[in-house]
Design a protein around this motif. Sequence first.
Motif, PDB file in Angstrom:
ATOM      1  N   GLN A  83      38.715   3.267  12.643  1.00  0.00           N
ATOM      2  CA  GLN A  83      39.714   4.287  13.260  1.00  0.00           C
ATOM      3  C   GLN A  83      39.615   3.892  14.713  1.00  0.00           C
ATOM      4  N   LYS A  84      38.369   3.465  15.205  1.00  0.00           N
ATOM      5  CA  LYS A  84      38.229   3.213  16.693  1.00  0.00           C
ATOM      6  C   LYS A  84      39.056   1.861  16.900  1.00  0.00           C
ATOM      7  N   ILE A  85      39.067   0.954  16.052  1.00  0.00           N
ATOM      8  CA  ILE A  85      39.829  -0.175  16.234  1.00  0.00           C
ATOM      9  C   ILE A  85      41.350   0.146  16.569  1.00  0.00           C
ATOM     10  N   SER A  86      41.706   0.995  15.368  1.00  0.00           N
ATOM     11  CA  SER A  86      43.212   1.357  15.443  1.00  0.00           C
ATOM     12  C   SER A  86      43.587   2.197  16.548  1.00  0.00           C
ATOM     13  N   GLU A  87      42.791   3.042  17.112  1.00  0.00           N
ATOM     14  CA  GLU A  87      43.346   3.667  18.351  1.00  0.00           C
ATOM     15  C   GLU A  87      43.262   2.685  19.617  1.00  0.00           C
ATOM     16  N   GLY A  88      42.318   1.736  19.603  1.00  0.00           N
ATOM     17  CA  GLY A  88      42.184   0.984  20.630  1.00  0.00           C
ATOM     18  C   GLY A  88      43.448   0.076  20.683  1.00  0.00           C
ATOM     19  N   LEU A  89      43.978  -0.296  19.509  1.00  0.00           N
ATOM     20  CA  LEU A  89      45.042  -1.171  19.520  1.00  0.00           C
ATOM     21  C   LEU A  89      46.581  -0.423  19.968  1.00  0.00           C
ATOM     22  N   GLU A  90      46.288   0.965  19.455  1.00  0.00           N
ATOM     23  CA  GLU A  90      47.408   1.695  19.743  1.00  0.00           C
ATOM     24  C   GLU A  90      47.644   2.090  20.974  1.00  0.00           C
ATOM     25  N   ASP A  91      46.676   2.497  21.690  1.00  0.00           N
ATOM     26  CA  ASP A  91      46.625   2.783  23.180  1.00  0.00           C
ATOM     27  C   ASP A  91      46.552   1.417  24.163  1.00  0.00           C
ATOM     28  N   GLU A  92      46.379   0.268  23.524  1.00  0.00           N
ATOM     29  CA  GLU A  92      46.162  -1.007  24.392  1.00  0.00           C
ATOM     30  C   GLU A  92      44.990  -0.989  24.988  1.00  0.00           C
ATOM     31  N   THR A  93      44.089  -0.275  24.605  1.00  0.00           N
ATOM     32  CA  THR A  93      42.669  -0.395  25.585  1.00  0.00           C
ATOM     33  C   THR A  93      42.087  -1.610  25.158  1.00  0.00           C
ATOM     34  N   LEU A  94      42.345  -2.262  23.625  1.00  0.00           N
ATOM     35  CA  LEU A  94      42.070  -3.443  23.336  1.00  0.00           C
ATOM     36  C   LEU A  94      43.034  -4.508  23.853  1.00  0.00           C
ATOM     37  N   GLY A  95      43.943  -4.254  24.606  1.00  0.00           N
ATOM     38  CA  GLY A  95      45.014  -5.296  24.753  1.00  0.00           C
ATOM     39  C   GLY A  95      46.456  -4.985  23.976  1.00  0.00           C
ATOM     40  N   ARG A  96      47.535  -5.677  24.218  1.00  0.00           N
ATOM     41  CA  ARG A  96      48.593  -5.599  23.463  1.00  0.00           C
ATOM     42  C   ARG A  96      48.519  -6.681  22.445  1.00  0.00           C
ATOM     43  N   MET A  97      48.812  -6.463  21.052  1.00  0.00           N
ATOM     44  CA  MET A  97      48.797  -7.357  20.162  1.00  0.00           C
ATOM     45  C   MET A  97      49.663  -8.757  20.239  1.00  0.00           C
ATOM     46  N   VAL A  98      49.000  -9.561  19.770  1.00  0.00           N
ATOM     47  CA  VAL A  98      49.797 -10.891  20.104  1.00  0.00           C
ATOM     48  C   VAL A  98      50.232 -11.437  18.775  1.00  0.00           C
ATOM     49  N   VAL A  99      49.076 -11.486  18.111  1.00  0.00           N
ATOM     50  CA  VAL A  99      49.128 -12.008  16.552  1.00  0.00           C
ATOM     51  C   VAL A  99      47.865 -11.853  15.971  1.00  0.00           C
ATOM     52  N   ALA A 100      47.809 -11.542  14.470  1.00  0.00           N
ATOM     53  CA  ALA A 100      46.754 -11.385  13.566  1.00  0.00           C
ATOM     54  C   ALA A 100      46.776 -12.259  12.352  1.00  0.00           C
ATOM     55  N   SER A 101      45.503 -12.291  11.931  1.00  0.00           N
ATOM     56  CA  SER A 101      45.414 -12.763  10.290  1.00  0.00           C
ATOM     57  C   SER A 101      44.377 -12.121   9.649  1.00  0.00           C
ATOM     58  N   SER A 102      44.603 -12.319   8.345  1.00  0.00           N
ATOM     59  CA  SER A 102      43.394 -11.793   7.214  1.00  0.00           C
ATOM     60  C   SER A 102      43.445 -12.608   6.392  1.00  0.00           C
ATOM     61  N   GLY A 103      42.196 -12.512   5.519  1.00  0.00           N
ATOM     62  CA  GLY A 103      41.933 -13.367   4.339  1.00  0.00           C
ATOM     63  C   GLY A 103      41.351 -12.253   3.361  1.00  0.00           C
ATOM     64  N   TYR A 104      41.667 -12.752   2.034  1.00  0.00           N
ATOM     65  CA  TYR A 104      40.955 -11.884   1.053  1.00  0.00           C
ATOM     66  C   TYR A 104      41.007 -12.789  -0.377  1.00  0.00           C
ATOM     67  N   SER A 105      40.382 -12.132  -1.407  1.00  0.00           N
ATOM     68  CA  SER A 105      40.098 -12.974  -2.671  1.00  0.00           C
ATOM     69  C   SER A 105      40.220 -11.871  -3.883  1.00  0.00           C
ATOM     70  N   GLY A 106      40.613 -12.199  -4.876  1.00  0.00           N
ATOM     71  CA  GLY A 106      40.665 -11.416  -5.922  1.00  0.00           C
ATOM     72  C   GLY A 106      42.018 -10.677  -6.486  1.00  0.00           C
ATOM     73  N   GLY A 107      43.205 -11.147  -5.941  1.00  0.00           N
ATOM     74  CA  GLY A 107      44.297 -10.892  -6.254  1.00  0.00           C
ATOM     75  C   GLY A 107      44.990  -9.785  -5.386  1.00  0.00           C
ATOM     76  N   ILE A 108      46.367 -10.092  -5.226  1.00  0.00           N
ATOM     77  CA  ILE A 108      47.238  -9.282  -4.327  1.00  0.00           C
ATOM     78  C   ILE A 108      47.214  -7.781  -4.506  1.00  0.00           C
ATOM     79  N   TYR A 109      46.880  -7.311  -5.997  1.00  0.00           N
ATOM     80  CA  TYR A 109      47.128  -6.039  -6.152  1.00  0.00           C
ATOM     81  C   TYR A 109      45.713  -5.211  -6.032  1.00  0.00           C
ATOM     82  N   ASN A 110      44.525  -6.089  -6.667  1.00  0.00           N
ATOM     83  CA  ASN A 110      43.296  -5.220  -6.633  1.00  0.00           C
ATOM     84  C   ASN A 110      42.726  -5.575  -5.162  1.00  0.00           C
ATOM     85  N   SER A 111      42.672  -6.488  -4.528  1.00  0.00           N
ATOM     86  CA  SER A 111      42.107  -6.900  -3.164  1.00  0.00           C
ATOM     87  C   SER A 111      43.028  -6.867  -1.903  1.00  0.00           C
TER      88      SER A 111
END
Length: 282
Positions: A83-111
């Motif tokens: 929640q804190k990360i979300s708030e910091g991105l929304e009010d730009e305390t953590l800066g303005r988003m430029v780009v992001a990436s994420s990794g997962y395993s175990g299927g697009i529906y399950n994970s």
Amino acid sequence: MAGYTDYPTLLQESRPHIVSICTGPHMHYEIIEQCVQNGVKAIYCEKPLDISLEEAQKSVELCEENGVVLVVNHMRRFSEFHQKISEGLEDETLGRMVVASSGYSGGIYNSGTHVVDLIRLYFGEVKWVSAHFSPHINGNREDPNIDAVLGMRNNCQVVVQAHGIPGVFDVDIVTTKYKLHINAAALFNDQPFLTVDKREENNYFTGSYKFVRNFDILEEFITLTTNTNNDYMVNGVEYLAECIDNKDLTPPPSGKDGFEALRVVEKIHESARNRGSRIYIG
């Protein structure tokens, strides 16, 4: 407490106030329907909400019409850290988003549904997707691993990749101030929730920058990772109980959030079946 071999009898005889649905998603709607018919007040449903977008919508509407609280187990929404990360991105305390990436395993529906929901929590709504089937094959052929690019309504993009490494769920975010590496599986692998690099001027090249590991900013987040506020499941059930007594409360991973995450996942799958065609979210 008596034991039961079928859930309809359990619901009819025990008349529980809260039910946790932990079956496969193909059974969710029929169980939710039975819960509503038997006076259940709140439902904690496993993700994804369903395998059918139509049935997922019916579940959300049925619960809303009958005043039943519906929560989908996108549990990181109950973490004060996320929640804190979300708030910091929304009010730009953590800066303005430029780009992001994420990794997962175990299927697009399950994970992957966890990834999509966390992306929505951090960055808002998804505008479009473009996807391809991953070379890292999931053991369940009905739930493929898919690589995707998500175009957000804030005009930034998030790359989602299936890496095929079980138990690893990371999110990397570059902002105008920091580079954040978030270990979204921290509760399950005993590794730090967050590492941060701070953007600084690079004296080797005029007008260029570098990211340098910075520990000072970690303090407020580390505080959040060492208390009970990150006990996702306990927090979720406690909040669910509060929602029964206070109808004005809306649980963070609501039925609607579960539906929206599933809708994005469905579009990702559709795009992959169409060789990467850009699919817009309605």
